[in-house]
Design an enzyme around this catalytic site. Structure first.
Site, PDB file in Angstrom:
ATOM      1  N   GLU A 204      12.159   2.633   3.607  1.00 37.70           N
ATOM      2  CA  GLU A 204      11.208   3.082   4.456  1.00 37.70           C
ATOM      3  C   GLU A 204      11.686   2.903   6.003  1.00 37.70           C
ATOM      4  O   GLU A 204      10.782   3.424   6.995  1.00 37.70           O
ATOM      5  CB  GLU A 204      10.026   2.132   4.426  1.00 37.70           C
ATOM      6  CG  GLU A 204       9.218   2.528   3.158  1.00 37.70           C
ATOM      7  CD  GLU A 204       8.744   3.827   2.883  1.00 37.70           C
ATOM      8  OE1 GLU A 204       8.435   4.456   3.582  1.00 37.70           O
ATOM      9  OE2 GLU A 204       8.704   4.139   1.711  1.00 37.70           O
TER      10      GLU A 204
ATOM     11  N   PHE B 245       0.941  -1.328   0.124  1.00 39.83           N
ATOM     12  CA  PHE B 245      -0.007   0.150  -0.059  1.00 39.83           C
ATOM     13  C   PHE B 245       0.943   1.352   0.084  1.00 39.83           C
ATOM     14  O   PHE B 245       1.678   1.481   0.856  1.00 39.83           O
ATOM     15  CB  PHE B 245      -0.892   0.065   1.212  1.00 39.83           C
ATOM     16  CG  PHE B 245      -1.739   1.219   1.235  1.00 39.83           C
ATOM     17  CD1 PHE B 245      -2.937   1.319   0.292  1.00 39.83           C
ATOM     18  CD2 PHE B 245      -1.594   2.219   2.275  1.00 39.83           C
ATOM     19  CE1 PHE B 245      -3.766   2.510   0.360  1.00 39.83           C
ATOM     20  CE2 PHE B 245      -2.535   3.369   2.348  1.00 39.83           C
ATOM     21  CZ  PHE B 245      -3.597   3.391   1.428  1.00 39.83           C
ATOM     22  N   GLY B 246       0.513   1.973  -0.904  1.00 45.49           N
ATOM     23  CA  GLY B 246       1.434   3.473  -1.034  1.00 45.49           C
ATOM     24  C   GLY B 246       0.481   4.800  -0.684  1.00 45.49           C
ATOM     25  O   GLY B 246      -0.807   4.520  -1.128  1.00 45.49           O
ATOM     26  N   TYR B 247       0.583   5.557   0.173  1.00 46.07           N
ATOM     27  CA  TYR B 247      -0.075   6.519   0.651  1.00 46.07           C
ATOM     28  C   TYR B 247       0.542   7.954   0.373  1.00 46.07           C
ATOM     29  O   TYR B 247       0.142   8.988   0.397  1.00 46.07           O
ATOM     30  CB  TYR B 247      -0.562   6.528   1.977  1.00 46.07           C
ATOM     31  CG  TYR B 247       0.429   6.465   2.808  1.00 46.07           C
ATOM     32  CD1 TYR B 247       0.918   7.582   3.584  1.00 46.07           C
ATOM     33  CD2 TYR B 247       0.912   5.104   3.280  1.00 46.07           C
ATOM     34  CE1 TYR B 247       2.170   7.570   4.378  1.00 46.07           C
ATOM     35  CE2 TYR B 247       2.038   5.242   4.212  1.00 46.07           C
ATOM     36  CZ  TYR B 247       2.735   6.289   4.679  1.00 46.07           C
ATOM     37  OH  TYR B 247       3.715   6.449   5.525  1.00 46.07           O
ATOM     38  N   GLY B 248       1.688   7.940  -0.153  1.00 47.61           N
ATOM     39  CA  GLY B 248       2.833   9.141  -0.536  1.00 47.61           C
ATOM     40  C   GLY B 248       3.315   8.839  -1.781  1.00 47.61           C
ATOM     41  O   GLY B 248       2.942   8.373  -2.403  1.00 47.61           O
ATOM     42  N   SER B 249       4.928   9.012  -1.507  1.00 43.30           N
ATOM     43  CA  SER B 249       5.731   8.850  -2.739  1.00 43.30           C
ATOM     44  C   SER B 249       5.517   7.463  -3.419  1.00 43.30           C
ATOM     45  O   SER B 249       5.735   7.150  -4.435  1.00 43.30           O
ATOM     46  CB  SER B 249       6.983   9.387  -2.294  1.00 43.30           C
ATOM     47  OG  SER B 249       7.402   8.617  -1.623  1.00 43.30           O
TER      48      SER B 249
END
Length: 177
Positions: A91, A14-18
């Site tokens: 991350e 899951f990506g929520y930014g870059s």
């Protein structure tokens, strides 16, 4: 047979930014996704990339409560180990995030379990409970090795909007820079 369980060895991320627009890993499928129980927030003091220890900036994290629209990437089983190694390096440099597997509701209606990185609320870089005005101060002052925090927030908002995602908090920050 449910499409949710086609291959248990594939990895959903899951990506929520870059990660949404610059994942940096191979994937076989990309889907809009909704994560419940956490929301996108400028809740991480940046002491390196977008600020310094003396003048921190803020970067995004997933904070407790609410929900977050983002993107889910399906990584084939053959690429799982390399993707996990890449994501750990990207991350987890300072362990401000915790790896977490959460249910994701995909744009096509499926529910899958996805890897995401949520804020470690016990970490020294957790910017807990800042008001929008306080966030704005940190965004204005932050400048680190990756550039200004203001540029980071502007770029993030532009990419979110290009993906059809509105973020009122980031929009307010950008409007007041």
């Amino acid at each position: 047979m449910s499409l949710d369980n086609v291959d248990h060895d594939d990895l959903w991320v899951f990506g929520y930014g870059s990660l949404m627009w610059r994942p940096g890993f191979a994937f076989s499928e990309r889907q809009p996704a909704l994560l419940r129980g956490a929301h996108r927030s400028l809740c991480v003091y940046s002491w390196h990339h977008r600020g310094t220890a003396a003048a921190p900036g803020l970067v995004l994290g997933l904070d407790r409560g609410g929900s977050c629209r983002g993107v889910a990437f399906r990584v084939p089983a053959a690429d799982r180990a390399a993707t996990m190694a890449y994501l750990t390096e990207r991350e987890q440099q300072n362990y401000v995030y915790r790896e977490s597997y959460r249910p994701l509701r995909l744009g096509d209606g499926r529910t899958v379990t996805g890897l995401t990185y949520v804020m470690d609320c016990g970490h020294a870089q957790y910017a807990q409970g800042l008001t929008p005005a306080q966030q704005l101060v940190f965004v204005r002052q932050g400048h680190g090795i990756s550039g200004s925090c203001a540029d980071y927030v502007r770029n993030t908002l532009a990419h979110l909007r290009a993906s059809g995602i509105e973020d009122a908090s980031l929009a307010w920050i950008v409007a007041n820079l």
